[in-house]
Design a protein around this motif. Sequence first.
Motif, PDB file in Angstrom:
ATOM      1  N   MET A 133       1.713   2.662 -38.815  1.00  0.00           N
ATOM      2  CA  MET A 133       2.446   2.500 -40.029  1.00  0.00           C
ATOM      3  C   MET A 133       3.039   1.116 -40.098  1.00  0.00           C
ATOM      4  N   THR A 134       2.892   0.550 -41.232  1.00  0.00           N
ATOM      5  CA  THR A 134       3.453  -0.789 -41.384  1.00  0.00           C
ATOM      6  C   THR A 134       4.689  -0.713 -42.259  1.00  0.00           C
ATOM      7  N   SER A 135       5.634  -1.486 -41.914  1.00  0.00           N
ATOM      8  CA  SER A 135       6.849  -1.509 -42.720  1.00  0.00           C
ATOM      9  C   SER A 135       6.819  -2.716 -43.643  1.00  0.00           C
ATOM     10  N   THR A 136       7.179  -2.488 -44.884  1.00  0.00           N
ATOM     11  CA  THR A 136       7.238  -3.597 -45.834  1.00  0.00           C
ATOM     12  C   THR A 136       8.696  -3.857 -46.160  1.00  0.00           C
ATOM     13  N   ALA A 137       9.032  -5.090 -46.236  1.00  0.00           N
ATOM     14  CA  ALA A 137      10.420  -5.470 -46.560  1.00  0.00           C
ATOM     15  C   ALA A 137      10.661  -5.275 -48.054  1.00  0.00           C
ATOM     16  N   ARG A 138      11.782  -4.667 -48.341  1.00  0.00           N
ATOM     17  CA  ARG A 138      12.131  -4.452 -49.755  1.00  0.00           C
ATOM     18  C   ARG A 138      12.720  -5.723 -50.322  1.00  0.00           C
ATOM     19  N   ARG A 139      12.295  -6.039 -51.544  1.00  0.00           N
ATOM     20  CA  ARG A 139      12.864  -7.206 -52.228  1.00  0.00           C
ATOM     21  C   ARG A 139      14.192  -6.800 -52.837  1.00  0.00           C
ATOM     22  N   PRO A 140      15.192  -7.684 -52.803  1.00  0.00           N
ATOM     23  CA  PRO A 140      16.486  -7.346 -53.408  1.00  0.00           C
ATOM     24  C   PRO A 140      16.327  -7.160 -54.921  1.00  0.00           C
ATOM     25  N   LEU A 141      17.132  -6.268 -55.464  1.00  0.00           N
ATOM     26  CA  LEU A 141      17.085  -5.988 -56.904  1.00  0.00           C
ATOM     27  C   LEU A 141      17.436  -7.240 -57.718  1.00  0.00           C
ATOM     28  N   VAL A 142      18.438  -7.958 -57.280  1.00  0.00           N
ATOM     29  CA  VAL A 142      18.860  -9.196 -57.945  1.00  0.00           C
ATOM     30  C   VAL A 142      18.827 -10.311 -56.915  1.00  0.00           C
ATOM     31  N   ARG A 143      18.131 -11.390 -57.229  1.00  0.00           N
ATOM     32  CA  ARG A 143      18.024 -12.500 -56.284  1.00  0.00           C
ATOM     33  C   ARG A 143      19.326 -13.259 -56.128  1.00  0.00           C
ATOM     34  N   HIS A 144      20.012 -13.458 -57.237  1.00  0.00           N
ATOM     35  CA  HIS A 144      21.230 -14.263 -57.229  1.00  0.00           C
ATOM     36  C   HIS A 144      22.376 -13.432 -57.789  1.00  0.00           C
TER      37      HIS A 144
END
Length: 147
Positions: free
Chosen positions: A1-12
């Motif tokens: 299983m590979t884990s993917t990093a979640r992108r933040p909902l708001v960058r700034h």
Amino acid sequence: MTSTARRPLVRHPWRVATVVGVLLVVLNLIALLAYFSDTDDEGRQQPTSEVAQVKPGPGSIASPQDDVEVRLRSGLTGVLVIDGQRIPEDQLEIDPATSRITFRPGQDQEFETFEAGDHQATVLYWKQTKSEPASPDSFSWNFRIAA
């Protein structure tokens, strides 16, 4: 299983917080200005130190049968001139106690009704204890009669 990093909902997030804060300040200022706005003819009008109030108000719209009224500072009296015609004193209601001068259009008056359009009213005033001077002080304003 590979884990993917979640992108933040708001960058700034600070940028979003700044924009939301500015919008809240602007909306509060608009609400404050609307609350303190005065759209009433009778409201906070203060034409001069001698003329406390005029009706209809300067630039306002009135009906053809509305009274023209002036409330002067205490101790003053006067007469009205409407559209260049001086209203005879027997057609005016003059109350020396309140320094109020009123003209009510009607039958056997200088004006039965006011015609639709722009009109100019002028109050000529002087001290109640004196007779009318040759050149009394005056205050003029315009109002509009609706059709």
